[in-house]
Scaffold this motif. Structure first.
Motif, PDB file in Angstrom:
ATOM      1  N   HIS A  66       0.597  -1.258   0.008  1.00 20.66           N
ATOM      2  CA  HIS A  66      -0.076   0.958   0.409  1.00 20.66           C
ATOM      3  C   HIS A  66       1.191   1.333   0.081  1.00 20.66           C
ATOM      4  CE1 HIS A  66      -3.297   2.058   0.947  1.00 20.66           C
ATOM      5  NE2 HIS A  66      -2.877   2.769   1.982  1.00 20.66           N
ATOM      6  N   TYR A  67       1.648   1.654   1.126  1.00 25.93           N
ATOM      7  CA  TYR A  67       2.815   2.460   0.375  1.00 25.93           C
ATOM      8  C   TYR A  67       3.974   2.583  -0.501  1.00 25.93           C
ATOM      9  CZ  TYR A  67       2.641   1.717   6.204  1.00 25.93           C
ATOM     10  OH  TYR A  67       1.766   1.808   7.267  1.00 25.93           O
ATOM     11  N   LYS A  68       3.783   1.613  -1.023  1.00 23.59           N
ATOM     12  CA  LYS A  68       4.677   1.647  -2.102  1.00 23.59           C
ATOM     13  C   LYS A  68       3.357   2.273  -3.164  1.00 23.59           C
ATOM     14  CE  LYS A  68       7.703  -1.561  -5.601  1.00 23.59           C
ATOM     15  NZ  LYS A  68       7.885  -2.521  -5.496  1.00 23.59           N
ATOM     16  N   PHE A  69       2.661   1.637  -3.092  1.00 20.74           N
ATOM     17  CA  PHE A  69       1.344   2.599  -4.221  1.00 20.74           C
ATOM     18  C   PHE A  69       1.657   3.936  -3.905  1.00 20.74           C
ATOM     19  CE2 PHE A  69      -3.505   3.598  -4.287  1.00 20.74           C
ATOM     20  CZ  PHE A  69      -3.274   3.744  -5.930  1.00 20.74           C
ATOM     21  N   LEU A  70       1.194   3.862  -2.656  1.00 22.87           N
ATOM     22  CA  LEU A  70       1.376   6.106  -2.108  1.00 22.87           C
ATOM     23  C   LEU A  70       1.809   6.583  -3.504  1.00 22.87           C
ATOM     24  CD1 LEU A  70      -0.895   5.588   1.297  1.00 22.87           C
ATOM     25  CD2 LEU A  70      -2.410   5.482  -0.865  1.00 22.87           C
ATOM     26  N   SER A  71       3.380   5.447  -3.078  1.00 20.50           N
ATOM     27  CA  SER A  71       4.767   6.558  -2.616  1.00 20.50           C
ATOM     28  C   SER A  71       4.407   6.796  -3.988  1.00 20.50           C
ATOM     29  CB  SER A  71       5.754   6.135  -2.094  1.00 20.50           C
ATOM     30  OG  SER A  71       5.739   5.992  -1.327  1.00 20.50           O
ATOM     31  N   GLU A  72       4.054   5.780  -5.267  1.00 23.02           N
ATOM     32  CA  GLU A  72       3.930   5.927  -6.647  1.00 23.02           C
ATOM     33  C   GLU A  72       3.389   6.804  -7.060  1.00 23.02           C
ATOM     34  OE1 GLU A  72       3.327   1.920  -8.377  1.00 23.02           O
ATOM     35  OE2 GLU A  72       3.170   3.323 -10.516  1.00 23.02           O
ATOM     36  N   VAL A  73       1.972   7.123  -6.978  1.00 21.66           N
ATOM     37  CA  VAL A  73       0.865   8.203  -6.641  1.00 21.66           C
ATOM     38  C   VAL A  73       1.454   9.786  -6.619  1.00 21.66           C
ATOM     39  CG1 VAL A  73      -0.863   9.331  -6.235  1.00 21.66           C
ATOM     40  CG2 VAL A  73      -1.058   6.399  -6.607  1.00 21.66           C
ATOM     41  N   PHE A  74       2.282   9.661  -5.054  1.00 24.02           N
ATOM     42  CA  PHE A  74       2.902  10.574  -4.532  1.00 24.02           C
ATOM     43  C   PHE A  74       3.807  11.179  -5.458  1.00 24.02           C
ATOM     44  CE2 PHE A  74       6.671  13.115  -2.259  1.00 24.02           C
ATOM     45  CZ  PHE A  74       6.332  13.615  -1.959  1.00 24.02           C
ATOM     46  N   SER A  75       4.384  10.156  -6.235  1.00 24.46           N
ATOM     47  CA  SER A  75       6.014  10.688  -7.084  1.00 24.46           C
ATOM     48  C   SER A  75       5.218  11.133  -8.440  1.00 24.46           C
ATOM     49  CB  SER A  75       6.411   9.101  -7.733  1.00 24.46           C
ATOM     50  OG  SER A  75       6.218   8.961  -8.749  1.00 24.46           O
ATOM     51  N   HIS A  76       4.065  11.457  -8.611  1.00 27.44           N
ATOM     52  CA  HIS A  76       3.862  12.364 -10.275  1.00 27.44           C
ATOM     53  C   HIS A  76       3.295  13.457  -9.694  1.00 27.44           C
ATOM     54  CE1 HIS A  76       2.613   8.480 -12.703  1.00 27.44           C
ATOM     55  NE2 HIS A  76       2.858   7.856 -11.335  1.00 27.44           N
ATOM     56  N   PHE A  77       3.561  14.207  -8.187  1.00 27.57           N
ATOM     57  CA  PHE A  77       2.632  14.848  -8.351  1.00 27.57           C
ATOM     58  C   PHE A  77       3.248  15.903  -6.987  1.00 27.57           C
ATOM     59  CE2 PHE A  77      -1.413  13.379  -9.961  1.00 27.57           C
ATOM     60  CZ  PHE A  77      -1.455  14.500 -10.717  1.00 27.57           C
ATOM     61  N   SER A 310       1.834  20.337  -0.890  1.00 26.76           N
ATOM     62  CA  SER A 310       2.471  19.727  -1.999  1.00 26.76           C
ATOM     63  C   SER A 310       1.565  19.256  -2.507  1.00 26.76           C
ATOM     64  CB  SER A 310       3.718  18.348  -1.774  1.00 26.76           C
ATOM     65  OG  SER A 310       3.837  16.959  -1.933  1.00 26.76           O
ATOM     66  N   GLY A 311       1.264  18.704  -3.981  1.00 26.60           N
ATOM     67  CA  GLY A 311       0.365  17.651  -4.578  1.00 26.60           C
ATOM     68  C   GLY A 311       0.015  15.990  -4.282  1.00 26.60           C
ATOM     69  N   GLY A 312       1.610  15.625  -4.330  1.00 24.26           N
ATOM     70  CA  GLY A 312       1.257  14.918  -3.820  1.00 24.26           C
ATOM     71  C   GLY A 312       1.001  13.872  -2.824  1.00 24.26           C
ATOM     72  N   LEU A 313       0.556  14.841  -2.104  1.00 29.26           N
ATOM     73  CA  LEU A 313       0.583  14.305  -1.066  1.00 29.26           C
ATOM     74  C   LEU A 313      -1.249  14.284  -0.584  1.00 29.26           C
ATOM     75  CD1 LEU A 313       1.665  15.726   2.890  1.00 29.26           C
ATOM     76  CD2 LEU A 313       1.964  13.387   1.983  1.00 29.26           C
ATOM     77  N   ILE A 314      -1.739  15.070  -1.237  1.00 31.92           N
ATOM     78  CA  ILE A 314      -3.845  15.055  -1.904  1.00 31.92           C
ATOM     79  C   ILE A 314      -3.544  14.130  -2.537  1.00 31.92           C
ATOM     80  CG2 ILE A 314      -5.303  17.046  -2.638  1.00 31.92           C
ATOM     81  CD1 ILE A 314      -3.870  18.962  -1.221  1.00 31.92           C
ATOM     82  N   TRP A 318      -5.890  11.180  -1.511  1.00 30.16           N
ATOM     83  CA  TRP A 318      -6.878  10.159  -2.298  1.00 30.16           C
ATOM     84  C   TRP A 318      -6.730   8.517  -2.647  1.00 30.16           C
ATOM     85  CZ3 TRP A 318      -7.024   9.026  -7.414  1.00 30.16           C
ATOM     86  CH2 TRP A 318      -8.650   9.158  -8.468  1.00 30.16           C
ATOM     87  N   ALA A 319      -5.717   8.599  -3.225  1.00 29.50           N
ATOM     88  CA  ALA A 319      -5.349   7.401  -3.821  1.00 29.50           C
ATOM     89  C   ALA A 319      -5.703   6.649  -2.603  1.00 29.50           C
ATOM     90  CB  ALA A 319      -4.323   6.966  -3.911  1.00 29.50           C
TER      91      ALA A 319
END
Ligand SMILES: Cc1ncc(COP(=O)(O)O)c(C=O)c1O
Length: 467
Positions: A66-77, A310-314, A318-319
């Motif tokens: 789950h953290y890895k997935f969130l970090s991937e989403v985070f990395s985009h923003f 940071s848009g990444g955290l938001i 959400w994800a």
């Protein structure tokens, strides 16, 4: 430096002898591969305790996929600034949807679509922002210049911090024998300067839900705010209730509730750095906005204390919410409640221990016959990390998902029984883990503890002392 001084330094700065200490910028940049090696080494060892379920609270999910997935989403923003809404409209989508989903989860439907909110950096900012909004509201609408707020002694200390920042007087309401706020005391202390009262769902020390319905009646009667601090329990209790666990009502379905804080970065299983503060109306929320039309830098508007965000955290918050879904939250909430129940049963069976109140997901316990910090010393030695309580002395185990893994709570219970036997011995000297708690509670003691704690902060903000 004495040996014990060195030991303490090594405890807080374990890397000072393993990695270079940078007290100024390196002349040329360090190789990225080398930096990643440091990071992976540090993170891997630091996560072990939480991942094994040996820690109270703190690590709420412990699922690295789950953290890895969130970090991937985070990395985009991660690099995107939410202030630039024209460039990053995705952040506006994510933020609005997070607030709306949380509002619906917490009884928002019962208020005709009026419930609204803001996203903050964490529980403390949510609590402080609410206090600020109530202060501004009371000043404008009621002409209150010397604002007061009534909070239970068990409410989170960030409320004291916010009141300190914003010049609000705090009245600390005592708790009853059940460790719930004394509503009569609150009622007797509301006066013309009271801007708001507060209840917790659940409280940090004991995880208990205050009688929000009774507080709501008081708030309505006096036309004042009622903030419910659901930072800890707000994302767990609604799902526990869905599975049939008995949870005292605390959300917007309770008349009189005017704001609720709930942390997405706790049982919402998002990355650290977000919380939601919900308000019963847009008029109330507006009191925390800041707009400034006359700045040479342009028109400025900001919903809260932060500037750039940071848009990444938001995006990752959400994800987390949309991938967990109600079913995901419900399953984990039920596992947590089952585990807490096992712990509760076991503690009730140990003569020397008592439980604070009637707990749900967080079990706080103390002793009338032993020094509970001796119990903690033994548990620490066995690799458990509990949270210490004071006034009165106790420990709490805030159950999170890693603690629900097979065999974890059974092992804890076994060690807890041994810890109680250890605490009964008369050859063990003073308890190590309670040393500081014993000093607090008197003006002189508190002054000494203040001094020590400020010294610790000074130390934490410096680079590691050389070996
Ligand atoms: C009930 C409650 N409120 C507020 C907070 C503060 O949250 P944060 O640490 O995210 O600022 C906590 C933290 O544990 C809490 O338990």
């Amino acid at each position: 430096m004495s040996n014990s001084g060195d030991e303490l330094l090594d405890y807080f700065y374990p890397y000072r002898s393993r990695y270079p200490v940078f007290d100024r910028l390196p002349d040329s940049g360090v190789d990225k591969g080398e930096v990643l090696r440091y990071i992976e080494d540090m993170a891997g060892s630091e996560d072990a305790l939480g991942d094994e379920g040996r820690c109270s609270g703190s690590i709420y999910l412990g699922d690295h996929d789950h953290y890895k997935f969130l970090s991937e989403v985070f990395s985009h923003f991660a690099h995107a600034n939410v202030l630039q809404r024209d460039m990053y409209p995705s952040a506006t989508k994510f933020e609005g949807e997070i607030i709306s989903m949380v509002a619906k989860m917490l009884g928002g439907d019962s208020r005709n679509g009026e419930v609204c909110g803001v996203l903050t950096s964490g529980g403390s900012e949510s609590l402080m922002s609410a206090l600020y909004a109530y202060r501004e509201w009371a000043r404008k609408e009621r002409g209150i210049e010397d604002p007061e707020v009534i909070i239970p002694v068990t409410a989170h200390v960030a409320l004291d911090k916010g009141a300190h920042y914003f010049g609000i007087k705090v009245l600390h309401a005592p708790v009853t024998d059940e460790y719930l706020v004394d509503v009569d005391w609150v009622s007797n202390h509301i006066n013309a300067n009271t801007i708001a009262i507060v209840g917790s769902a659940g409280s940090y020390p004991y995880g208990l839900v205050d009688p929000i319905e009774e507080l709501g009646k008081l708030a309505l009667e006096h036309g004042i705010g009622l903030h419910v601090d659901g930072c800890l329990g707000g994302f767990l209790l609604p799902f526990a209730a869905l599975s049939g666990w008995k949870v005292r009502p605390f959300d917007f379905s309770v008349p009189g509730v005017t704001s609720i804080s709930v942390d997405t970065h706790k049982y919402g299983y998002a990355l650290k750095g977000t919380s939601v503060l919900l308000y019963a109306s847009r008029q109330l929320r507006k009191n925390q906005y800041f707009t400034y039309p006359d700045w040479p830098g342009g028109l400025y508007l900001s919903p809260g204390m932060a500037g750039s965000r940071s848009g990444g955290l938001i995006a990752s918050t959400w994800a987390s919410m949309v991938t967990m879904g109600s079913a995901g939250y419900r399953k984990i909430a039920n596992d947590i409640m089952v585990t807490a129940d096992k712990l509760k049963e076991a503690i009730l069976d140990i003569d020397d221990l008592f439980i604070f109140g009637d707990p749900l997901f967080l079990v706080a316990f103390g002793s009338k016959t032993l020094d509970i910090f001796h119990v903690n010393d033994y548990l620490s030695q066995k690799g458990w990390r509990m949270n210490g309580l004071q006034l009165p002395a106790g420990l709490h185990f805030c159950i999170t998902r890693p603690n629900t893994a097979e065999g974890v709570i059974e092992k804890f219970i076994e060690d807890l029984r041994l810890a109680v036997e250890y605490a009964k011995r008369d050859d063990i000297g003073g308890a190590k883990s309670g040393a500081l708690y014993g000093i607090a509670g008197s003006p002189e003691g508190n002054a000494a503890v203040d001094e020590l704690l400020s010294g610790a902060l000074d130390g934490f903000l410096d680079v590691a002392p050389q070996v």
